[in-house]
Design a protein around this motif. Structure first.
Motif, PDB file in Angstrom:
ATOM      1  N   MET A 103       0.828  -1.206   0.000  1.00 43.37           N
ATOM      2  CA  MET A 103       0.000   0.000   0.000  1.00 43.37           C
ATOM      3  C   MET A 103       0.863   1.257   0.000  1.00 43.37           C
ATOM      4  SD  MET A 103      -3.059   1.214  -0.094  1.00 43.37           S
ATOM      5  CE  MET A 103      -4.085  -0.191   0.361  1.00 43.37           C
ATOM      6  N   ARG A 104       1.952   1.235   0.815  1.00 41.03           N
ATOM      7  CA  ARG A 104       2.832   2.393   0.887  1.00 41.03           C
ATOM      8  C   ARG A 104       3.514   2.634  -0.450  1.00 41.03           C
ATOM      9  NH1 ARG A 104       8.094   3.142   4.862  1.00 41.03           N
ATOM     10  NH2 ARG A 104       8.615   5.273   4.168  1.00 41.03           N
ATOM     11  N   LEU A 105       3.969   1.550  -1.111  1.00 42.35           N
ATOM     12  CA  LEU A 105       4.613   1.691  -2.411  1.00 42.35           C
ATOM     13  C   LEU A 105       3.630   2.243  -3.449  1.00 42.35           C
ATOM     14  CD1 LEU A 105       6.768  -1.572  -2.623  1.00 42.35           C
ATOM     15  CD2 LEU A 105       7.570   0.775  -2.310  1.00 42.35           C
ATOM     16  N   LYS A 106       2.375   1.818  -3.356  1.00 40.89           N
ATOM     17  CA  LYS A 106       1.357   2.310  -4.286  1.00 40.89           C
ATOM     18  C   LYS A 106       1.173   3.809  -4.122  1.00 40.89           C
ATOM     19  CE  LYS A 106      -3.444   1.609  -5.725  1.00 40.89           C
ATOM     20  NZ  LYS A 106      -4.697   0.851  -5.475  1.00 40.89           N
ATOM     21  N   LYS A 107       1.141   4.278  -2.866  1.00 43.77           N
ATOM     22  CA  LYS A 107       0.978   5.713  -2.620  1.00 43.77           C
ATOM     23  C   LYS A 107       2.182   6.494  -3.109  1.00 43.77           C
ATOM     24  CE  LYS A 107      -2.236   5.493   1.279  1.00 43.77           C
ATOM     25  NZ  LYS A 107      -2.462   5.841   2.708  1.00 43.77           N
ATOM     26  N   ILE A 108       3.369   5.925  -2.931  1.00 47.16           N
ATOM     27  CA  ILE A 108       4.588   6.590  -3.412  1.00 47.16           C
ATOM     28  C   ILE A 108       4.552   6.707  -4.931  1.00 47.16           C
ATOM     29  CG2 ILE A 108       7.087   6.346  -3.662  1.00 47.16           C
ATOM     30  CD1 ILE A 108       7.122   5.073  -0.872  1.00 47.16           C
ATOM     31  N   ALA A 109       4.131   5.625  -5.591  1.00 46.33           N
ATOM     32  CA  ALA A 109       4.047   5.634  -7.055  1.00 46.33           C
ATOM     33  C   ALA A 109       3.023   6.668  -7.534  1.00 46.33           C
ATOM     34  CB  ALA A 109       3.686   4.247  -7.566  1.00 46.33           C
ATOM     35  N   GLU A 110       1.872   6.745  -6.855  1.00 51.35           N
ATOM     36  CA  GLU A 110       0.847   7.720  -7.218  1.00 51.35           C
ATOM     37  C   GLU A 110       1.365   9.149  -7.041  1.00 51.35           C
ATOM     38  OE1 GLU A 110      -2.727   7.006  -5.071  1.00 51.35           O
ATOM     39  OE2 GLU A 110      -3.144   5.098  -6.062  1.00 51.35           O
ATOM     40  N   SER A 111       2.072   9.386  -5.946  1.00 54.76           N
ATOM     41  CA  SER A 111       2.618  10.723  -5.695  1.00 54.76           C
ATOM     42  C   SER A 111       3.642  11.095  -6.754  1.00 54.76           C
ATOM     43  CB  SER A 111       3.258  10.782  -4.304  1.00 54.76           C
ATOM     44  OG  SER A 111       2.299  10.569  -3.298  1.00 54.76           O
ATOM     45  N   ALA A 112       4.471  10.111  -7.157  1.00 54.22           N
ATOM     46  CA  ALA A 112       5.485  10.377  -8.180  1.00 54.22           C
ATOM     47  C   ALA A 112       4.843  10.714  -9.523  1.00 54.22           C
ATOM     48  CB  ALA A 112       6.404   9.166  -8.326  1.00 54.22           C
ATOM     49  N   LEU A 113       3.776   9.985  -9.879  1.00 53.26           N
ATOM     50  CA  LEU A 113       3.090  10.249 -11.142  1.00 53.26           C
ATOM     51  C   LEU A 113       2.408  11.624 -11.118  1.00 53.26           C
ATOM     52  CD1 LEU A 113       1.533   6.772 -12.030  1.00 53.26           C
ATOM     53  CD2 LEU A 113       3.277   8.014 -13.309  1.00 53.26           C
ATOM     54  N   GLN A 114       1.793  11.963  -9.986  1.00 53.96           N
ATOM     55  CA  GLN A 114       1.164  13.273  -9.870  1.00 53.96           C
ATOM     56  C   GLN A 114       2.198  14.380 -10.023  1.00 53.96           C
ATOM     57  OE1 GLN A 114      -1.292  13.842  -6.445  1.00 53.96           O
ATOM     58  NE2 GLN A 114      -2.812  12.351  -7.078  1.00 53.96           N
ATOM     59  N   TRP A 115       3.361  14.192  -9.406  1.00 52.80           N
ATOM     60  CA  TRP A 115       4.439  15.187  -9.532  1.00 52.80           C
ATOM     61  C   TRP A 115       4.882  15.314 -10.985  1.00 52.80           C
ATOM     62  CZ3 TRP A 115       9.396  15.140 -11.393  1.00 52.80           C
ATOM     63  CH2 TRP A 115      10.196  16.232 -11.069  1.00 52.80           C
ATOM     64  N   LEU A 116       5.026  14.179 -11.677  1.00 55.29           N
ATOM     65  CA  LEU A 116       5.455  14.184 -13.069  1.00 55.29           C
ATOM     66  C   LEU A 116       4.439  14.890 -13.959  1.00 55.29           C
ATOM     67  CD1 LEU A 116       7.402  13.220 -15.293  1.00 55.29           C
ATOM     68  CD2 LEU A 116       6.110  11.085 -15.389  1.00 55.29           C
ATOM     69  N   PHE A 117       3.149  14.514 -13.825  1.00 56.32           N
ATOM     70  CA  PHE A 117       2.110  15.115 -14.652  1.00 56.32           C
ATOM     71  C   PHE A 117       2.016  16.621 -14.408  1.00 56.32           C
ATOM     72  CE2 PHE A 117      -0.407  10.874 -14.606  1.00 56.32           C
ATOM     73  CZ  PHE A 117       0.428  10.377 -15.595  1.00 56.32           C
ATOM     74  N   THR A 118       2.034  17.016 -13.139  1.00 57.11           N
ATOM     75  CA  THR A 118       1.861  18.429 -12.790  1.00 57.11           C
ATOM     76  C   THR A 118       3.020  19.263 -13.312  1.00 57.11           C
ATOM     77  OG1 THR A 118       0.603  17.852 -10.808  1.00 57.11           O
ATOM     78  CG2 THR A 118       1.579  20.054 -10.893  1.00 57.11           C
ATOM     79  N   ASN A 119       4.238  18.784 -13.147  1.00 54.82           N
ATOM     80  CA  ASN A 119       5.397  19.556 -13.588  1.00 54.82           C
ATOM     81  C   ASN A 119       5.510  19.602 -15.108  1.00 54.82           C
ATOM     82  OD1 ASN A 119       7.395  20.497 -11.245  1.00 54.82           O
ATOM     83  ND2 ASN A 119       6.393  18.605 -10.596  1.00 54.82           N
TER      84      ASN A 119
END
Length: 217
Positions: A1-17
């Motif tokens: 679950m923690r890895l999934k949240k980290i992956a989601e946060s990384a994708l959000q950062w990538l898309f936003t930037n």
């Protein structure tokens, strides 16, 4: 679950930037046939969802704030984040039969507040370029003009293995945005809608008409 949240946060950062990079470098050419009112129903093709964040950001300065109908599943988390970054508000709607109650509330709310709404016409899962009735149902029942938006790109990445052939514009690209008002549309009388903005004559008009609306981010 923690890895999934980290992956989601990384994708959000990538898309936003990446969206911020596009905002700074892309040129938008507007081809508009619309009188902006207090509120309207905006419809666009799902493949253009990424760049539509910037389009709706600009349109929100011409009409009332824009609510964007977004899927309630995990995909919607990324979309909601970008919508908020561009000053919009995401309305989360489940897929399938569970959508009925949420859509009913959206229609009820449309009578009580003055907001524009935007929806991917062939979303959330296609078929591609086959408009569903939601946008026109909202137009009919809220008695608001339906405004179709189509885009063309001078350079982009297109994810052809996805059902919608999702478009990611490249930096320093020119994007043509065609905006057309169809008036109040009945859900049983859907008009013919272009799948892309016309390229023909845009470059010539930009050279010949200094007043042609061109925006560089």
């Amino acid at each position: 679950m923690r890895l999934k949240k980290i992956a989601e946060s990384a994708l959000q950062w990538l898309f936003t930037n990446y969206l911020q990079w596009i905002r700074r470098t892309v040129t938008i050419c507007w081809d508009e046939d619309n009188r902006y009112g207090d509120s309207q129903i905006f419809g666009f093709w799902h493949e253009d969802s990424f760049f539509m964040n910037l389009v709706l950001e600009k349109l929100s300065h011409k009409t009332m704030p824009v609510d964007v109908i977004v899927t309630a599943d995990t995909r919607g988390n990324y979309i909601e984040n970008m919508v908020k970054r561009c000053g919009g508000n995401a309305l989360r709607v489940p897929d399938g039969y569970k959508a009925f109650a949420a859509l009913k509330k959206i229609v009820q709310d449309s009578y009580e507040k003055t907001h524009s709404m935007a929806v991917a016409l062939d979303g959330p899962l296609g078929p591609r370029h086959e408009p569903k009735k939601l946008a026109f149902y909202l137009s009919e029942h809220a008695e608001e003009d339906f405004v179709g938006i189509s885009l063309s790109y001078s350079a982009c990445l297109r994810l052809r293995r996805r059902w919608d052939k999702y478009v990611i514009p490249l930096p320093y690209t020119t994007v043509t945005v065609a905006v057309k008002n169809y008036g109040v549309v009945n859900k049983n009388c859907i008009p013919e809608l272009p799948t892309a903005a016309p390229h023909t004559g845009i470059e010539e008009r930009m050279r010949e008409e200094p007043s042609w609306r061109q925006t560089t981010y």
